[in-house]
Scaffold this active site. Structure first.
Site, PDB file in Angstrom:
ATOM      1  N   HIS A  93       0.928  -1.102  -0.101  1.00  0.00           N
ATOM      2  CA  HIS A  93       0.030  -0.339   0.058  1.00  0.00           C
ATOM      3  C   HIS A  93       0.986   1.524   0.069  1.00  0.00           C
ATOM      4  O   HIS A  93       1.531   1.178   0.304  1.00  0.00           O
ATOM      5  CB  HIS A  93      -1.038   0.029   1.416  1.00  0.00           C
ATOM      6  CG  HIS A  93      -0.083   0.173   2.751  1.00  0.00           C
ATOM      7  ND1 HIS A  93       0.060   1.172   3.105  1.00  0.00           N
ATOM      8  CD2 HIS A  93      -0.130  -1.231   3.401  1.00  0.00           C
ATOM      9  CE1 HIS A  93       0.623   0.387   4.017  1.00  0.00           C
ATOM     10  NE2 HIS A  93       0.676  -0.528   4.143  1.00  0.00           N
ATOM     11  N   HIS A 152       9.457   2.617  14.465  1.00  0.00           N
ATOM     12  CA  HIS A 152       7.958   2.316  14.864  1.00  0.00           C
ATOM     13  C   HIS A 152       7.190   1.711  13.955  1.00  0.00           C
ATOM     14  O   HIS A 152       7.522   1.262  12.702  1.00  0.00           O
ATOM     15  CB  HIS A 152       7.251   4.329  15.394  1.00  0.00           C
ATOM     16  CG  HIS A 152       7.218   5.404  13.858  1.00  0.00           C
ATOM     17  ND1 HIS A 152       8.743   5.686  12.822  1.00  0.00           N
ATOM     18  CD2 HIS A 152       6.084   5.747  12.800  1.00  0.00           C
ATOM     19  CE1 HIS A 152       7.977   6.547  12.469  1.00  0.00           C
ATOM     20  NE2 HIS A 152       6.909   6.240  11.682  1.00  0.00           N
ATOM     21  N   HIS A 206       8.666   1.602   9.525  1.00  0.00           N
ATOM     22  CA  HIS A 206       9.762   2.466   9.339  1.00  0.00           C
ATOM     23  C   HIS A 206      10.143   3.635  10.031  1.00  0.00           C
ATOM     24  O   HIS A 206      10.457   3.446  11.235  1.00  0.00           O
ATOM     25  CB  HIS A 206       8.446   3.130   8.432  1.00  0.00           C
ATOM     26  CG  HIS A 206       6.970   3.590   9.041  1.00  0.00           C
ATOM     27  ND1 HIS A 206       6.171   2.575   9.256  1.00  0.00           N
ATOM     28  CD2 HIS A 206       6.799   4.870   8.941  1.00  0.00           C
ATOM     29  CE1 HIS A 206       5.799   3.769   9.907  1.00  0.00           C
ATOM     30  NE2 HIS A 206       5.710   5.042   9.856  1.00  0.00           N
TER      31      HIS A 206
END
Length: 426
Positions: A284, A363, A327
């Protein structure tokens, strides 16, 4: 309430017929004995497609007030945000409680973080508000930046110089720099988030390869019709200027604009009308695909602030990890939750709460959300009953001293990732 639709349009509206002049913005004598006053939200010579200004026709000009005196700012802060060291740690806060003592919108503002400096017209301030009374004969304007207000609990009726906005949770509004307003609480208590944008004014993002349609549609942005107050009596105007609060007395309501025309005006937007664009094959896109508004910098694609949302939507990608992946970013992310649950966190991130992940701090989903996602049946899934918001900036977002010492700071936030298991096999 009645509104005009469109983003950045040139509007013309009058609360009394004949109040708008014809042919000249500032004729020798404005109609109906009014005063002509221009409000410029951008430099005079800004390119035409970026230039924002509005002509007002008002009962008295804004210059009619007593001298400003400095007020205590309590827990309201402004850039430069250097009162305490900024760590690279991931941070999360519980919701701010509603005050015990009476507090209106301005009194209830608490700064959690920010970046940049309003004097340099760069960066943002990030605040939460928690209020339990309406503003009575008190009016506020912010010379440091425009205000993006995100109600989380309780509806607001915002009376501005240019008209009235009713703003409910799942809606947002933007009050331009310098526009005076007061806030009524429609249900006694209210809480929400405020992004104070010091930089270039918010605009719709370019759509690029998406094409002509998608994300936020200009027609869904609503601007109020002219409305005015013609009343005498003692009033207080509070200004935020260079990070400090200042108060001046006036002998009338400053919301006395009978008519106006221009393209600098407050507006509201219903987040439920956002048209999500997402992948239908695999993976996505980056969270930038959820951008509602952007405050750009001179460096293309590098925002002073992006306002993004994570609303109800379909997840239909094939053989892919559907929550936000793990990421580390160049950009700095402050998140709030308006409603429901965020799909990357199983617990601990509550409506009214907040999180901060700064430049290159890792995170992503907590352990429970990760395990659920990698074992999910990848049929089309409706992500529903949720609304998260994000203020993202190229500048490191620095927490305030209050935020780092508050009882709402979750000291154990990092524990949500410690249950991630080793699965590596040679």
């Amino acid at each position: 309430m009645k509104y005009q639709s469109g983003f950045g349009n040139e509007f013309a509206t009058e609360a009394v017929e004949g109040a708008l002049p014809e042919g000249q913005n500032s004729p020798q004598r404005a109609p109906l004995g009014l005063y002509a006053e221009q409000i410029s939200g951008t430099p005079f010579t800004a390119p035409r497609h970026l230039n924002r200004r509005t002509w007002t026709y008002r009962i008295r000009p804004s210059v009619m007030h007593k001298p400003f005196q400095e007020l205590p700012r309590h827990l309201l802060r402004s850039g430069p945000f250097d009162e305490i060291a900024t760590s690279p740690n991931q941070l999360r806060w519980d919701p701010l409680p509603i005050p015990v003592q009476p507090a209106d919108f301005v009194e209830g503002l608490v700064t959690l973080a920010g970046c940049g400096d309003p004097a340099a017209h760069s960066g943002i301030g990030i605040h939460v508000y928690a209020a339990n009374r309406s503003m009575q004969d008190r009016f506020f304007y912010n010379a440091d930046g425009e205000l993006l207000i995100v109600p989380q609990m309780g509806a607001l009726r915002i009376h501005t110089e240019l008209g009235i906005l009713d703003v409910n949770p799942l809606e947002v509004c933007v009050i331009p720099r310098g526009i005076k307003f007061r806030v009524d609480l429609l249900y006694g208590e209210a809480r929400g988030y405020v992004c104070e944008n010091y930089g270039a004014i918010f605009r719709l993002p370019d759509l690029g390869p998406i094409g002509a349609n998608g994300l936020a549609n200009p027609r869904d942005f609503l601007t109020p019709l002219a409305a005015f107050e013609d009343r005498e009596g003692g009033c207080q105007v509070i200004a935020k200027f260079l990070g400090k609060l200042w108060s001046a007395e006036v002998d009338h309501s400053p919301l006395d604009v009978v008519a106006w025309h221009g393209n600098l005006a407050p507006y509201k937007y219903d987040l439920r009308k956002f048209n999500c664009i997402n992948s239908v094959t695999f993976d996505h896109p980056d969270p930038s695909i959820f951008t509602v508004l952007t405050s750009p910098t001179a460096l293309a694609g590098t925002a002073n602030c992006d306002f993004a949302i994570f609303p109800p939507r379909w997840a239909v990608a094939e053989h892919t990890f559907r929550p936000p992946w793990f990421h580390r970013n160049f950009m700095n992310e402050f998140m709030g939750l308006v409603k429901g649950e965020y799909d990357a966190k199983a617990e601990g991130f509550e409506p009214g709460g907040a999180s901060l992940h700064n430049c290159m701090s890792g995170h992503g989903p907590d352990a429970e959300s990760y395990e659920r996602a990698v074992n999910a049946d990848l049929k089309p899934q409706r992500i529903d009953d949720t609304m998260a918001v994000m203020f993202e900036s190229q500048l490191v977002i620095r927490p305030t001293k209050f935020a780092l010492e508050s009882i709402t700071l979750q000291e154990d936030y990092r524990e949500c990732w410690q249950g991630l298991k080793r699965h590596f096999q040679r």
